[in-house]
Design an enzyme around this catalytic site. Structure first.
Site, short mmCIF file in Angstrom:
data_model
loop_
_atom_site.label_atom_id
_atom_site.label_comp_id
_atom_site.label_asym_id
_atom_site.label_seq_id
_atom_site.Cartn_x
_atom_site.Cartn_y
_atom_site.Cartn_z
CB THR A 16 -1.02 -0.02 1.30
OG1 THR A 16 -0.28 -0.21 2.51
CG2 THR A 16 -1.96 -0.94 1.22
CB SER A 70 18.17 -3.17 2.38
OG SER A 70 16.63 -3.25 2.10
CG ASP A 82 10.47 -1.71 4.37
OD1 ASP A 82 9.28 -1.98 4.85
OD2 ASP A 82 10.97 -2.34 3.32
CB SER A 95 29.75 -6.11 6.05
OG SER A 95 28.88 -7.09 6.49
C1 GAF Z 1 9.07 -3.96 0.71
C2 GAF Z 1 9.25 -2.66 0.22
F1 GAF Z 1 10.56 -1.97 0.40
C3 GAF Z 1 8.16 -1.56 1.17
O1 GAF Z 1 8.35 -0.40 0.62
C4 GAF Z 1 6.62 -2.23 0.78
O2 GAF Z 1 6.21 -1.81 -0.37
C5 GAF Z 1 6.78 -3.63 1.06
O3 GAF Z 1 7.80 -4.45 0.39
C6 GAF Z 1 5.34 -4.33 0.94
O4 GAF Z 1 4.31 -3.72 1.66
O5 GAF Z 1 9.29 -4.22 2.04
#
Ligand code: GAF
Length: 384
Positions: A36, A129, A173, A68
């Site tokens: 979304t 990430s 994220d 790393s």
């Molecule tokens: C990945 C993406 F990085 C997020 O931005 C999001 O779109 C997700 O998939 C799905 O909800 O984690």
């Protein structure tokens, strides 16, 4: 050794000096609201207690060197490589991408030596990430004394990923990893970036979120993610709206009638109903009705499986096994095609549910899943 100690030890061993500081950023799970974010919609993730730690100090030669624990060979790059998206690749691209995004925004980024250690599993859909991007960003902002308010960090880290690394992901994220708060889920409007910290006190309710790592390899995850995004954007254009966020559930049938292929209709139905499920989840959490969220989680999973078509058998089996063992609700979390499932469970039933999923995997000959119970943790921070 803790992850912070490993980062410090790695720094000392690699560079023969003490770091000036250590910055820690968590992974995340998304409670609900999948695919979304790039549709300008709503998400409800929370930060995990698993963290990536970067030990760092400025480097007088103005270059960036990053080591790393996952790859003993350090990567070094200068402004020339940082300024050209794609020049640094592999895991170090997330670091170079942050340097690039900062420089592109006009900041004078100090050269630095960095050592990275992480407890966030890579490739499991828990945002390793976003964790490395955010920890590196926090380190460079502090080391350089950069004037960059924290509210602008998520977009900047997202740009690193979109434009330098080349992954067309949304804003969820980085927002969760940077803005997460202990004991809360982050209700984010991805259009306005307005956030509300929603109390999510699992402990007090005698509940837990069980995270099951399917360990299923991400099959074609990148290409499929981009294809879903394209299909949503094309549907929005056909419907004459800025983004699918602008289609309300009440208008869904009328919108679907204007689309002429069944696959696109299903993609749109997922996004529109998923946005509503996020809003309904927030309403329940505000009323302190955490258990009642369960059916919304399970409905979200069915929508991802049947309409958005981003699950794989290992993921569906984990959800079914968790529900059969008494979970209030369960769903895949993250981008899909593998990764993790989360299940809302009574805290004292978490082991039983985890064992049920492990048994279901063994019966089908799948490798044993990873299982872990988590509580919402805080966002990126400098460690003392
Ligand atoms: C990945 C993406 F990085 C997020 O931005 C999001 O779109 C997700 O998939 C799905 O909800 O984690």
């Amino acid at each position: 050794m803790t992850v912070a100690d490993r980062a410090t030890a790695g720094f000392r061993q690699r560079y023969g000096a003490e770091p000036s500081g250590r910055w820690a950023a968590p992974g995340r799970v998304n409670l609900i609201g999948e695919h979304t974010d790039y549709n300008d919609g709503f998400v409800l993730p929370f930060a995990l207690p698993l963290r990536t730690v970067v030990a760092a100090a400025t480097a007088p030669d103005g270059h960036w060197t990053v080591w790393s624990e996952l790859d003993d060979t350090p990567v070094e790059f200068g402004a020339e490589q940082a300024d050209e998206p794609g020049r640094v690749d592999g895991w170090a691209a997330y670091v170079a991408g942050v340097v690039w995004a900062l420089r592109a925004a006009g900041h004078d980024v100090p050269g630095a030596r960095l050592a990275v250690a992480s407890d966030v599993p890579v490739g499991s859909g828990l945002s390793s990430s976003a964790a490395i991007e955010s920890a590196v960003l926090a380190a460079l902002v502090d080391l350089g004394g950069l004037d960059l308010p924290r509210g602008r960090w998520p977009r900047l880290a997202q740009r690193a990923e979109n434009d330098y690394v080349g992954a067309p992901t949304g804003i969820m994220d980085q927002s969760a990893v940077i803005r997460g708060r202990e004991g809360h889920a982050l209700f984010l409007d991805c259009r306005t970036e307005d956030v509300e910290q929603i109390p999510f006190d699992l402990d007090r309710a005698g509940l837990a979120v069980l995270v099951v790592d399917s360990r299923a390899p991400h099959r074609h995850a990148d290409g499929e993610y981009a294809a879903r995004r394209r299909s949503c954007e094309q549907a929005a254009a056909t419907l004459g709206v800025t983004a699918l966020r602008d289609v309300a559930v009440a208008d869904l049938d009328a919108a679907l009638a204007r689309l002429d292929d069944d696959e696109t209709r299903r993609r749109v139905r997922h996004v529109v109903t998923e946005n509503q499920r996020v809003l309904d989840t927030v309403t329940l959490l505000r009323a302190d009705r955490i258990r009642d969220v369960g059916p919304l989680l399970t409905a979200s999973h069915a929508s991802m499986r049947d309409d958005f078509e981003i699950t794989v058998p290992e993921i569906d089996i984990a959800v079914e096994a968790a529900l059969s063992a008494g979970a209030y609700g369960a769903r895949m979390t993250g981008g899909g095609f593998g990764g993790c499932v989360l299940a809302l469970v009574d805290a004292d039933a978490a082991d039983v549910v985890a064992a049920a999923v492990t048994d279901a995997y063994a019966e089908r000959g799948y490798a044993a899943p990873g299982t872990l119970t988590v509580l919402p943790a805080g966002g990126v921070t400098r460690l003392r």
